[in-house]
Design a protein around this motif. Sequence first.
Motif, PDB file in Angstrom:
ATOM      1  N   UNK A 180      27.276  41.335  40.438  1.00  0.00           N
ATOM      2  CA  UNK A 180      26.811  41.823  39.470  1.00  0.00           C
ATOM      3  C   UNK A 180      27.230  41.391  38.121  1.00  0.00           C
ATOM      4  N   UNK A 181      28.678  40.934  37.972  1.00  0.00           N
ATOM      5  CA  UNK A 181      29.100  40.336  36.787  1.00  0.00           C
ATOM      6  C   UNK A 181      28.511  39.091  36.465  1.00  0.00           C
ATOM      7  N   UNK A 182      28.154  38.325  37.471  1.00  0.00           N
ATOM      8  CA  UNK A 182      27.753  36.643  36.913  1.00  0.00           C
ATOM      9  C   UNK A 182      26.308  37.064  36.757  1.00  0.00           C
ATOM     10  N   UNK A 183      25.413  37.978  37.167  1.00  0.00           N
ATOM     11  CA  UNK A 183      24.226  38.670  36.603  1.00  0.00           C
ATOM     12  C   UNK A 183      24.244  38.784  35.304  1.00  0.00           C
ATOM     13  N   UNK A 184      25.141  39.564  34.769  1.00  0.00           N
ATOM     14  CA  UNK A 184      25.424  39.798  33.399  1.00  0.00           C
ATOM     15  C   UNK A 184      25.573  38.546  32.589  1.00  0.00           C
ATOM     16  N   UNK A 185      26.099  37.608  32.954  1.00  0.00           N
ATOM     17  CA  UNK A 185      26.318  36.226  32.211  1.00  0.00           C
ATOM     18  C   UNK A 185      25.276  35.180  32.629  1.00  0.00           C
ATOM     19  N   UNK A 186      24.409  35.637  33.512  1.00  0.00           N
ATOM     20  CA  UNK A 186      22.940  34.707  33.829  1.00  0.00           C
ATOM     21  C   UNK A 186      23.568  33.545  34.707  1.00  0.00           C
ATOM     22  N   UNK A 187      24.531  33.668  35.299  1.00  0.00           N
ATOM     23  CA  UNK A 187      25.033  32.352  36.288  1.00  0.00           C
ATOM     24  C   UNK A 187      25.254  32.536  37.606  1.00  0.00           C
ATOM     25  N   UNK A 188      24.530  33.719  38.020  1.00  0.00           N
ATOM     26  CA  UNK A 188      24.611  34.036  39.663  1.00  0.00           C
ATOM     27  C   UNK A 188      24.165  32.598  40.519  1.00  0.00           C
ATOM     28  N   UNK A 189      23.101  32.048  39.801  1.00  0.00           N
ATOM     29  CA  UNK A 189      22.636  31.010  40.768  1.00  0.00           C
ATOM     30  C   UNK A 189      23.469  29.946  40.865  1.00  0.00           C
ATOM     31  N   UNK A 190      24.602  29.607  40.099  1.00  0.00           N
ATOM     32  CA  UNK A 190      25.459  28.744  40.104  1.00  0.00           C
ATOM     33  C   UNK A 190      26.740  28.867  41.141  1.00  0.00           C
ATOM     34  N   UNK A 191      26.636  30.042  41.507  1.00  0.00           N
ATOM     35  CA  UNK A 191      27.920  30.537  42.361  1.00  0.00           C
ATOM     36  C   UNK A 191      27.451  31.140  43.916  1.00  0.00           C
ATOM     37  N   UNK A 192      28.369  30.346  44.905  1.00  0.00           N
ATOM     38  CA  UNK A 192      27.948  30.797  46.104  1.00  0.00           C
ATOM     39  C   UNK A 192      29.100  31.766  46.480  1.00  0.00           C
ATOM     40  N   UNK A 193      28.731  32.937  46.752  1.00  0.00           N
ATOM     41  CA  UNK A 193      29.842  34.034  47.165  1.00  0.00           C
ATOM     42  C   UNK A 193      29.978  34.124  48.494  1.00  0.00           C
ATOM     43  N   UNK A 194      31.417  34.073  48.752  1.00  0.00           N
ATOM     44  CA  UNK A 194      31.520  34.024  50.227  1.00  0.00           C
ATOM     45  C   UNK A 194      32.537  35.160  50.529  1.00  0.00           C
ATOM     46  N   UNK A 195      32.291  36.197  51.305  1.00  0.00           N
ATOM     47  CA  UNK A 195      33.202  37.283  51.691  1.00  0.00           C
ATOM     48  C   UNK A 195      33.904  36.832  52.936  1.00  0.00           C
ATOM     49  N   UNK A 196      35.493  36.944  52.661  1.00  0.00           N
ATOM     50  CA  UNK A 196      36.053  36.366  53.905  1.00  0.00           C
ATOM     51  C   UNK A 196      37.437  36.155  53.457  1.00  0.00           C
ATOM     52  N   UNK A 197      38.285  35.678  54.522  1.00  0.00           N
ATOM     53  CA  UNK A 197      39.689  35.340  54.285  1.00  0.00           C
ATOM     54  C   UNK A 197      39.783  33.702  53.766  1.00  0.00           C
ATOM     55  N   UNK A 198      40.765  33.515  52.692  1.00  0.00           N
ATOM     56  CA  UNK A 198      40.972  32.051  52.071  1.00  0.00           C
ATOM     57  C   UNK A 198      41.173  31.102  53.310  1.00  0.00           C
ATOM     58  N   UNK A 199      42.122  31.512  54.411  1.00  0.00           N
ATOM     59  CA  UNK A 199      42.453  30.538  55.306  1.00  0.00           C
ATOM     60  C   UNK A 199      41.425  30.187  56.237  1.00  0.00           C
ATOM     61  N   UNK A 200      40.480  31.191  56.330  1.00  0.00           N
ATOM     62  CA  UNK A 200      39.305  30.904  57.514  1.00  0.00           C
ATOM     63  C   UNK A 200      37.989  30.116  56.820  1.00  0.00           C
ATOM     64  N   UNK A 201      38.045  30.688  55.386  1.00  0.00           N
ATOM     65  CA  UNK A 201      36.578  30.314  54.757  1.00  0.00           C
ATOM     66  C   UNK A 201      37.020  28.882  53.971  1.00  0.00           C
TER      67      UNK A 201
END
Length: 205
Positions: free
Chosen positions: A95-116
């Motif tokens: 949502x916040x990335x959309x507010x700044x119009x940059x959502x297309x440049x970010x790949x969002x990964x839900x998970x654990x740092x050590x796994x992902x």
Amino acid sequence: MDNPNICPFGEKLQKYWNKRYELFSRFDEGIQVDEQALFSITPEKNAIDHAKRLKNKIILDAFGCVGGNAIAFAQFCKKVYMIELDKNRIEMAKNNAQVYGVEDKIEFIQGDYFEEAPKVKADVVYLDPPWGGPEYKNIKEFKLDHFSPNGHKILDFAFKCFPQVVIRIPRNFDLNELKKYDREFEIVDDYMGEKLVTKTVYFQR
Ligand code: MGP
């Protein structure tokens, strides 16, 4: 109508709420935060300074929270991956990335740092892990062990996976902790006006 100047997360976090426009200049355009995000977000000016230093690189923001750093990286860097464990915070970050119009440049990964993290090909890993909340100030000298997950583990892993490693640290961090890595590093002081907010360590490649 509720007074928008009263912190919705209680009086204890009021001082962070008072600085909400330093965290996100577009806060009133629909930015979403939760309690933990409110006290951990990198102020926008500092986030942009770091993004400019890492201009045109591929970045992994490994503890992305609600997207403050990722949004800044997205404005200056080639591509941004953001890992966040908490499902709600991932949604807030989108949502916040959309507010700044940059959502297309970010790949969002839900998970654990050590796994992902090992699945991501990035030039730089940016590390801004939790410090245990505002009480961090009661610690005389903040050590790598005080980060959660443990800072030694986070850094060891980062050095194995990525060519360049950057970590944001509290003002009371014991810099002797970094000597064991036998790597050169540069420390950048993150100011907001006259006030030192945090420090950021850039390990040399
Ligand atoms: P602070 O020292 O708690 O606030 O956080 P402040 O206003 O400097 O306190 P004062 O009363 O001394 O004036 C300063 C900044 O550090 C915050 O804006 C966040 O960017 C960062 N920060 C603070 N905490 C408690 C955390 C945390 O738990 N995790 C992370 N990653 N960042 C934090």
